[in-house]
Design a protein around this motif. Structure first.
Motif, short mmCIF file in Angstrom:
data_model
loop_
_atom_site.label_atom_id
_atom_site.label_comp_id
_atom_site.label_asym_id
_atom_site.label_seq_id
_atom_site.Cartn_x
_atom_site.Cartn_y
_atom_site.Cartn_z
N TYR A 170 1.71 6.99 -13.07
CA TYR A 170 2.50 5.78 -13.27
C TYR A 170 3.90 6.03 -12.72
N GLN A 171 4.30 5.25 -11.72
CA GLN A 171 5.59 5.43 -11.08
C GLN A 171 6.60 4.42 -11.62
N SER A 172 7.87 4.67 -11.29
CA SER A 172 8.94 3.82 -11.83
C SER A 172 9.39 2.77 -10.81
N LEU A 206 11.69 2.73 -18.64
CA LEU A 206 11.26 1.34 -18.68
C LEU A 206 9.78 1.21 -18.30
N TYR A 207 9.37 2.00 -17.29
CA TYR A 207 7.99 1.95 -16.83
C TYR A 207 7.18 3.16 -17.29
N ASN A 208 7.79 4.00 -18.14
CA ASN A 208 7.11 5.15 -18.72
C ASN A 208 6.42 5.99 -17.63
N ALA A 209 7.20 6.49 -16.66
CA ALA A 209 6.66 7.27 -15.54
C ALA A 209 5.97 8.53 -16.08
N ARG A 210 4.74 8.75 -15.60
CA ARG A 210 3.95 9.85 -16.14
C ARG A 210 2.76 10.13 -15.23
N LYS A 211 2.07 11.26 -15.50
CA LYS A 211 0.90 11.62 -14.70
C LYS A 211 -0.09 12.40 -15.56
N THR A 212 -1.38 12.17 -15.31
CA THR A 212 -2.44 12.99 -15.89
C THR A 212 -3.28 13.55 -14.75
N VAL A 213 -3.68 14.81 -14.90
CA VAL A 213 -4.50 15.49 -13.90
C VAL A 213 -5.62 16.23 -14.60
N LYS A 214 -6.84 16.09 -14.09
CA LYS A 214 -7.98 16.86 -14.57
C LYS A 214 -8.72 17.42 -13.36
N GLN A 215 -8.88 18.73 -13.33
CA GLN A 215 -9.57 19.36 -12.20
C GLN A 215 -10.52 20.43 -12.71
N THR A 216 -11.72 20.44 -12.15
CA THR A 216 -12.73 21.47 -12.44
C THR A 216 -13.35 21.91 -11.12
N GLN A 217 -13.48 23.21 -10.93
CA GLN A 217 -14.08 23.71 -9.70
C GLN A 217 -14.87 24.99 -9.98
N ALA A 218 -15.81 25.27 -9.10
CA ALA A 218 -16.63 26.47 -9.22
C ALA A 218 -16.96 26.98 -7.83
N GLY A 219 -17.14 28.30 -7.72
CA GLY A 219 -17.47 28.90 -6.44
C GLY A 219 -18.45 30.04 -6.61
N LEU A 220 -19.15 30.36 -5.54
CA LEU A 220 -20.12 31.46 -5.53
C LEU A 220 -19.89 32.27 -4.26
N ARG A 221 -19.64 33.57 -4.42
CA ARG A 221 -19.36 34.45 -3.29
C ARG A 221 -20.45 35.52 -3.19
N TYR A 222 -21.06 35.61 -2.00
CA TYR A 222 -22.10 36.61 -1.74
C TYR A 222 -21.60 37.57 -0.68
#
Length: 702
Positions: free
Chosen positions: A312-314, A272-288
């Motif tokens: 979107y929750q129900s 009825l409420y079309n429960a759903r989720k979108t996730v976008k993640q971007t990350q970067a690291g530098l190790r010395y």
């Protein structure tokens, strides 16, 4: 001076990374795959440690979820919820079992970058199995040295490129419209020992599924890259990049009657409420990393990332309109996070005793823009973003200095001891203020000393005994602080951090070409954070007084006649409330929900380097309580899987074709539970018998 391979492990556990090894230095505490190029192994680690190689995780496997391949780790309960909007349900020795979203109570790292935010909330969604070199799982008291959310540690290391250059394409097709296909390229210029030498590994994966249940379709795109450069004879620089994009429907849970009548259905509000989720993640690291001289090493890790989530929750329209303080049925989050971890390691002697001293400072911060909206625009337009109901800016940071020592007291006896001082701060600024909804701004700060120590005795060259003790610290996450019971806005500042005292004794024995390990442990926790109410995908939390976890873990990894391999793991875990879980003493002695008392895993296979191969695995899970009263339980189950394939190697080409069947005997079972779901929809059903086929093709440029 002798240079050993540096494993870029998270710096919070200080002795979990070898650097420049002086001839008279004590054997450092190392978590590394066995056998490792440096000759280090699980056997030498005075803690409960399991290591799973990336090749083992990819052999005849879909390569979609960590739950496929980490069953051989005792004490680790990793459940596929069949819900890609909520991630896997992961717990170590019972820590994290209450989580309704993501990973809680367990610290996670990918290539040294925390997959756990400063508040202790983490996720597995950005882990690309196609590019994993190995996964390390640390359990027990020593995990306290990782700081907040230290019921255990899961550390993922991706592949480092080497010669020759290799490209690979892989795909998998399974039941319920499941597709996964990926590309990977690895290689190096030079052998890594000369200034200017470069190595690289790049991987990308796409996954789509219709889902076993109604309204459970999902798609996910993953990318992972690692570029390493040797700057000079003593230092290296590594650049790490990771990105994930998820779009998933949320099927929610079912009552017991609904599950038994039709496990693939969903509650009416979900559609009825079309429960759903979108996730976008971007990350970067530098190790010395730099070997300063024969006795001193320096390591610096810096990283930054962004994560955007819309869910979107129900939650019914009437519930949201009933109170002016209700935050709505749409969660809109934007998180920016960054951190730096600096570590110095010194090796010397003190009073003739070889000593390794490691000290460092770990700083992490996250800024969150959290908004809430109604999940309707009118009585007839449901499942779309409506009026604003919440708007706040949350800031979280932690700063943790740490120090640890390793003493080689004699040829057979060694002592590791360390301490970390953890400070975690939350600050919330409310921007949604109306006549009926006041200013809910607030802040909280937590401090804790986290000591840990372990004593190891080498009975023989192939048999080690150890004893360890430590104190753990687990603050409320921002999700747990964000909601008060009754759907009221504002931080739940009444929540207190949980403190755990753990002791463990263990034994590790090398048997032929295998390793047998055993651990006996007990953890007592004060102010355990548990689910208070859970409804419509939203949970509020409370402190539950005292809890106790105690158990036994056994594991065997044995190779026979070169090509035959047996892996077994058994966990007996008694996790109970000792006081005040239900607001009175009625739950004293009850099992903590979400935790199986018994888990058994066994896998046996014929695994030659080429030609035909085959294998089978068995998984047993005892019943799992779903609420504090223990009135609802997911039944016990036993599953059997089969796989077989053919690996063809011809000059520069390698082709691997396989097929598999899971849940061979078509058992009806509940894959996971939603703890204390207030509508009684505790159960997340798992599929019956299902099939899949996979193919990978690679070419080496020699």
């Amino acid at each position: 001076m002798k240079i050993t391979q540096f494993y870029p492990l998270p710096a919070a556990l200080l002795l979990l990374a070898p650097g420049v090894q002086a001839e008279n230095a004590p054997a450092t505490l190392v978590v590394s795959a066995a056998p490792a190029p440096s000759g280090l192994s699980e056997l030498e680690t005075p803690a409960a440690v399991s290591v799973i190689g990336g090749d083992d995780m990819r052999r005849a496997a879909p390569q979609i979820n960590l739950s496929e391949s980490l069953g051989a780790v005792p004490g680790l309960q990793l459940l596929n919820r069949q819900n890609y909007a909520q991630d896997l349900q992961l717990s170590v020795r019972g820590f994290g079992s209450r989580s309704t979203y993501g990973v809680r109570g367990v610290r996670m790292y990918v290539d040294g970058i925390p997959a756990t935010m400063p508040d202790g909330q983490g996720q597995t969604s950005n882990i690309d199995i196609n590019s994993i070199d190995h996964v390390e799982v640390l359990r027990g008291p020593f995990s306290a040295l990782y700081g907040n959310a230290s019921g255990g540690v899961v550390n993922v290391e991706t592949e480092t490129g080497s010669q020759p250059t290799r490209v690979q394409a892989s795909s998998y097709y399974g039941s319920y419209g499941t597709w996964r296909y990926g590309l990977k390229a690895t290689g190096a210029v030079g052998d890594g020992t000369q200034p200017g030498d470069v190595n690289y590994a790049v991987s990308t994966t796409r996954f789509t599924t219709h889902g076993y249940r109604d309204h459970s379709s999902a798609q996910k795109n993953l990318a992972n890259a690692k570029l390493g450069v040797r700057i000079d004879d003593l230092s290296t620089l590594t650049l790490i990049f990771n990105s994930v994009d998820i779009d998933a429907n949320d099927p929610g849970g079912l009552t017991g009657d609904q599950w038994r009548s039709n496990p693939r259905q969903v509650a009416s509000n979900v559609t009825l409420y079309n429960a759903r989720k979108t996730v976008k993640q971007t990350q970067a690291g530098l190790r010395y990393q730099r070997a300063m001289n024969e006795n001193n090493d320096l390591s610096v890790m810096v990283y930054a990332g962004e994560r955007e989530t819309v869910q979107y929750q129900s939650i019914p329209r009437a519930v949201q309109l009933a109170s002016a303080q209700h935050p709505g049925g749409v969660i809109d989050l934007t998180r920016h996070y960054q951190g730096i971890d600096t570590r110095w390691t010194h090796r010397n002697q003190l009073a003739g005793i070889p000593l390794t001293l490691t000290g460092g400072l770990d700083y992490e911060t996250m800024t969150e823009q959290r908004k809430g909206y109604q999940n309707f625009t009118s009585a007839s337009d449901l499942g779309n973003k409506g009026a604003l109901r919440r708007d706040e800016r949350n800031l979280m940071w932690n700063v943790d200095p740490y120090l640890q020592t390793a003493w080689q007291l004699s040829d057979k006896l060694s002592l590791d001891a360390g301490v970390r001082f953890s400070t975690v701060n939350f600050d919330s600024n409310d921007r949604y203020i109306t006549a009926l909804n006041g200013d809910d701004s607030g802040n909280a700060r937590y401090h804790k000393w986290l000591p840990a120590a372990a004593l190891k005795y080498a009975a023989t060259d192939a048999w080690n005994l150890y004893a360890s003790a430590g104190r753990g610290f687990e603050t409320p996450t921002i999700n747990e602080l964000s909601y008060r019971a009754g759907g009221i806005n504002g931080l739940n500042v009444a929540l207190q951090p949980a403190t755990s005292d753990s002791v463990e004794i263990g034994s590790k024995t090398r048997i032929g070409n295998g390793l047998f390990s055993a651990a006996l442990f007990q953890t007592e926790t004060k102010n355990e954070i548990v689910v208070d109410q859970s409804s419509g995908g939203r949970s509020s939390y409370k402190n539950a007084g005292e809890t106790r976890r105690r158990g036994i873990e056994l594991a065997l990894d044995q190779q026979f006649a070169y090509d035959w391999r047996l892996r077994m793991a058994w966990t007996l875990l008694d996790a109970t409330y000792q006081s005040n879980a239900c607001g009175d003493e009625s739950c004293r002695g009850n099992r903590i929900p979400g935790i199986a008392r018994n888990m058994l895993y066994a896998a046996f296979g014929y695994q030659p380097d080429s030609g035909w191969y085959a294998g089978t695995d068995l998984r047993y899970m005892s019943n799992i309580a779903a609420d504090d009263d223990n009135s609802a339980k997911a039944p016990a189950y036993t599953l059997v899987g089969l796989n077989s394939g053919y690996k063809w190697v011809q000059e520069n080409w390698t082709l691997d074709l396989f097929g598999r069947v899971d849940n061979l005997f078509d058992r009806d079972y509940v894959g996971s539970v939603i703890v204390n779901e207030s509508n009684g929809r505790y159960f997340e059903p798992a599929p019956g018998r299902n099939y899949g086929v996979g193919l990978s093709v690679s070419y080496a440029f020699q």
